[in-house]
Write a protein that holds these residues in place. Structure first.
Motif, mmCIF file in Angstrom:
data_model
loop_
_atom_site.group_PDB
_atom_site.id
_atom_site.type_symbol
_atom_site.label_atom_id
_atom_site.label_comp_id
_atom_site.label_asym_id
_atom_site.label_seq_id
_atom_site.Cartn_x
_atom_site.Cartn_y
_atom_site.Cartn_z
ATOM 1 N N ALA A 184 0.848 -1.195 0.000
ATOM 2 C CA ALA A 184 0.000 0.000 0.000
ATOM 3 C C ALA A 184 0.880 1.239 0.000
ATOM 4 O O ALA A 184 2.079 1.187 0.352
ATOM 5 N N GLY A 185 0.300 2.374 -0.406
ATOM 6 C CA GLY A 185 1.062 3.608 -0.547
ATOM 7 C C GLY A 185 1.824 4.004 0.689
ATOM 8 O O GLY A 185 2.970 4.468 0.615
ATOM 9 N N GLU A 186 1.239 3.815 1.880
ATOM 10 C CA GLU A 186 1.899 4.203 3.120
ATOM 11 C C GLU A 186 3.048 3.261 3.489
ATOM 12 O O GLU A 186 3.953 3.616 4.234
ATOM 13 N N THR A 187 2.997 2.044 2.950
ATOM 14 C CA THR A 187 4.000 1.029 3.296
ATOM 15 C C THR A 187 5.153 0.992 2.299
ATOM 16 O O THR A 187 6.278 0.661 2.656
ATOM 17 N N ALA A 188 4.853 1.349 1.044
ATOM 18 C CA ALA A 188 5.866 1.292 -0.018
ATOM 19 C C ALA A 188 7.055 2.186 0.318
ATOM 20 O O ALA A 188 6.896 3.314 0.775
ATOM 21 N N GLY A 189 8.249 1.637 0.106
ATOM 22 C CA GLY A 189 9.457 2.414 0.338
ATOM 23 C C GLY A 189 9.889 2.514 1.784
ATOM 24 O O GLY A 189 10.793 3.284 2.107
ATOM 25 N N THR A 190 9.254 1.744 2.680
ATOM 26 C CA THR A 190 9.615 1.787 4.092
ATOM 27 C C THR A 190 10.300 0.481 4.495
ATOM 28 O O THR A 190 10.214 -0.543 3.798
ATOM 29 N N GLU A 191 10.957 0.513 5.650
ATOM 30 C CA GLU A 191 11.608 -0.697 6.167
ATOM 31 C C GLU A 191 10.577 -1.771 6.481
ATOM 32 O O GLU A 191 10.796 -2.963 6.246
ATOM 33 N N ALA A 192 9.430 -1.334 6.993
ATOM 34 C CA ALA A 192 8.359 -2.296 7.292
ATOM 35 C C ALA A 192 7.870 -2.966 6.019
ATOM 36 O O ALA A 192 7.560 -4.169 6.005
ATOM 37 N N GLY A 193 7.819 -2.194 4.923
ATOM 38 C CA GLY A 193 7.400 -2.764 3.648
ATOM 39 C C GLY A 193 8.388 -3.793 3.142
ATOM 40 O O GLY A 193 7.998 -4.857 2.631
#
Length: 577
Positions: free
Chosen positions: A168-177
């Motif tokens: 999802a947009g909020e998750t993309a590009g994050t460490e959690a993603g």
């Protein structure tokens, strides 16, 4: 028509028809399946006859069905794919029209070529929304049963099943993603899936039929000796041509630093053509150089406004004297931003022009069929301006010819250095005239840096030290020139304020600060010149030592051959009388 831009981060997996979807809540971070829906979607993919988009890892489709009907353009991005959506719109004369907002993003590749359907991909999708413990949407899991038809010559119908996990947009590009995708990959592999060898449905749909399409001009390789100096120059030019095409859509989207990077690619491309003129030559080369100069100038207007706006905002943030009235502050905050937006609009209009597209065509044609200067043609040129370039037959000859061009760039830099130093305190010249010599010096440092990079990539010469020394000088003189440009804008703004009857004291104050900043940028100038001298001296020494070693080896080879011939003569039987 509105467009939507977002980063797509996904992973695809090939599975057999009988595969069973595992418990998705076993994926790290996933607490529940928020919703499950079934969609029936059909997508038509578009490209040119020579597949310019597909071969550039770009997909353009019109999809109906599902939760995101519309036109979808997917571009390569950092950490994922950049996806741009636009509404389908109403058909005109029964045909759907690709939105201008979408076309603009691929115009540098497509140019005047027609975009036609190349594949149809139908998909029955079971979509599951994966949620975290707080109910937030983390990702979408898609179980796809795909049926596809290639519309290219030799195309066939294919079908397959795949799993797709998209953050999802909020998750993309994050460490959690990243953690979520890694965990999901492990789970799916244990369930019998395989990481897909083809990340795009279009590539799967086209299959072998892609080989029936001709190559686009920018992928045609020149028919020249790969060990020649011309091949080394062409390789350097291609890198900058590709960078030009990469930043074109980013400039249109007004991404941060895109104007600057596209201008750098334009100027570096032109610089290589100038530096290695004599290896390549002819009227077309000169025409391209002239067009690149105009393009760099157009981009330069926007870049200068962008730089000055940033400097003004920093000046305001650091100014604590309380002598700047609010009217002056407002002009400093907003005027350059508006000037940048006007310059950016003009830059985009330039990128949409036929003249720009013709320039791109000309560059592709030159790289595919380079105007290599032969020994007879090179002899007719001005030796001082354009050194002759006989075609090399060995790596050593390539190295010798390219190092000769590097030497020409170095000599030009040192000539400009002497002019800058001699005129630095010349009372007969205006301030701007004296400063212009340092601006010329910066351009020469940049050209030498570009040449060092190209020669280092094409030969065994170690040019990194020279490259870094030139880069350092270019950076310092760039700061100096930015301060000069900022000062010029402050003068113009003060004159405009005076005509409006406003207080101009603040502009004078900031002018002096920028004057001091510019002078400070020149403090290391002498040391930077010494570094360039030392780096070039070391490089020149290694070139001479290598040439000397080659001469020794050649002399040994010659003597050995002479001894061999003499021995053969001595051992030859004496003919009977």
């Amino acid at each position: 028509m509105s467009t939507r831009i977002f980063l797509e981060v996904e992973a695809k997996f090939a599975v057999v028809d009988t595969a069973v979807v595992p418990d998705l809540t076993r994926i790290t971070g996933v607490a529940a399946i928020a919703a499950t829906r079934t969609h029936r979607m059909s997508a038509i993919y578009y490209d040119t006859a020579d597949l310019r988009l597909t071969r550039s890892h770009i997909t353009l489709r019109r999809r109906e069905g599902g939760s995101d009907d519309g036109w979808h353009l997917k571009l390569p991005g950092v950490g994922g794919r950049l996806e741009i959506h636009a509404d389908i719109g109403e058909p005109v004369d029964g045909l759907y029209q690709i939105p201008e907002e979408i076309l603009a993003q691929v115009r540098a590749l497509v140019r005047r070529e027609q975009l036609n359907p190349i594949a149809q991909v139908d998909n029955e999708r079971v979509e599951s929304i994966l949620a975290g413990a707080d109910g937030s949407r983390l990702a979408e899991f898609c179980d796809d049963h795909v049926s596809a038809w290639s519309l290219l010559p030799g195309g066939v119908h294919t079908s397959w099943r795949e799993w797709e996990l998209e953050l999802a947009g909020e998750t993309a590009g994050t460490e959690a993603g990243d953690t979520l995708i890694h965990s999901a990959t492990q789970l799916f592999l244990r369930a019998g899936a395989r990481v897909s060898s083809s990340p795009a449905k279009l590539v799967m749909a086209l299959g072998d039929s892609i080989h029936h399409a001709p190559l686009p001009p920018f992928l045609v390789n020149a028919d020249i000796d790969p060990d020649s100096p011309a091949a080394a120059v062409i390789a350097a030019l291609k890198l900058n041509r590709d960078k030009l095409l990469e930043y074109d859509p980013k400039v249109r989207r007004d991404e941060w630093d895109s104007i600057h990077q596209m201008r750098v690619a334009t100027r570096e491309l032109r610089s290589h053509m100038e530096t290695f003129n004599g290896i390549l030559g002819g009227e077309e080369l000169e025409h391209i150089e002239a067009e690149l100069k105009l393009l760099a100038g157009m981009l330069g207007h926007a870049r200068d406004a962008e730089v000055v706006e940033e400097r003004f905002l920093r000046l305001l943030d650091s100014e604590d004297s309380d002598v700047l009235d609010e009217t002056t502050r407002e002009h400093l905050r907003h005027d350059m931003g508006e000037e940048y937006r006007r310059a950016h609009r003009r830059a985009v209009l330039t990128l949409d022009s036929d003249r720009y597209l013709e320039l791109l065509d000309a560059i592709d044609s030159l790289l595919a069929d380079p105007p290599v200067v032969g020994a007879h043609a090179a002899a007719e040129q001005d030796v001082e301006e354009r050194p002759a370039a006989p075609q090399a037959q060995s790596a050593e000859e390539v190295e010798a010819i390219l190092s000769q061009h590097l030497e020409e760039a170095y000599k030009k830099l040192m000539k400009r250095h002497r002019r800058a130093v001699e005129n630095r305190d010349n009372p007969e010249l205006t301030l701007h005239q004296r400063e212009e010599y340092f601006h010329d010096m910066r351009k020469s440092a940049k050209k030498l840096r570009y040449a060092a990079e190209a020669v280092g990539a094409a030969t065994s010469l170690k040019t990194k030290r020279l490259y870094n020394a030139c880069k350092q000088m270019q950076s310092s003189l760039g700061d100096f020139q930015d301060a000069v440009t900022s000062r010029d804008r402050l003068v113009h703004m003060a004159q405009a304020a005076q005509r409006r009857g406003e207080d101009t004291f603040g502009y004078g104050l900031l002018y002096q600060r920028e004057r001091f900043s510019g002078l400070k940028s020149l403090e290391e100038y002498s040391d930077e010149v010494k570094s360039i001298r030392a780096a070039y001296k070391q490089l020149r020494k290694s070139v001479e030592e290598a040439a000397g070693e080659r001469a020794k080896q050649e002399e040994k080879r010659r003597k050995k051959e002479e001894k061999k011939q003499q021995k053969a003569q001595d051992e030859a039987p004496v003919p009977k009388a």
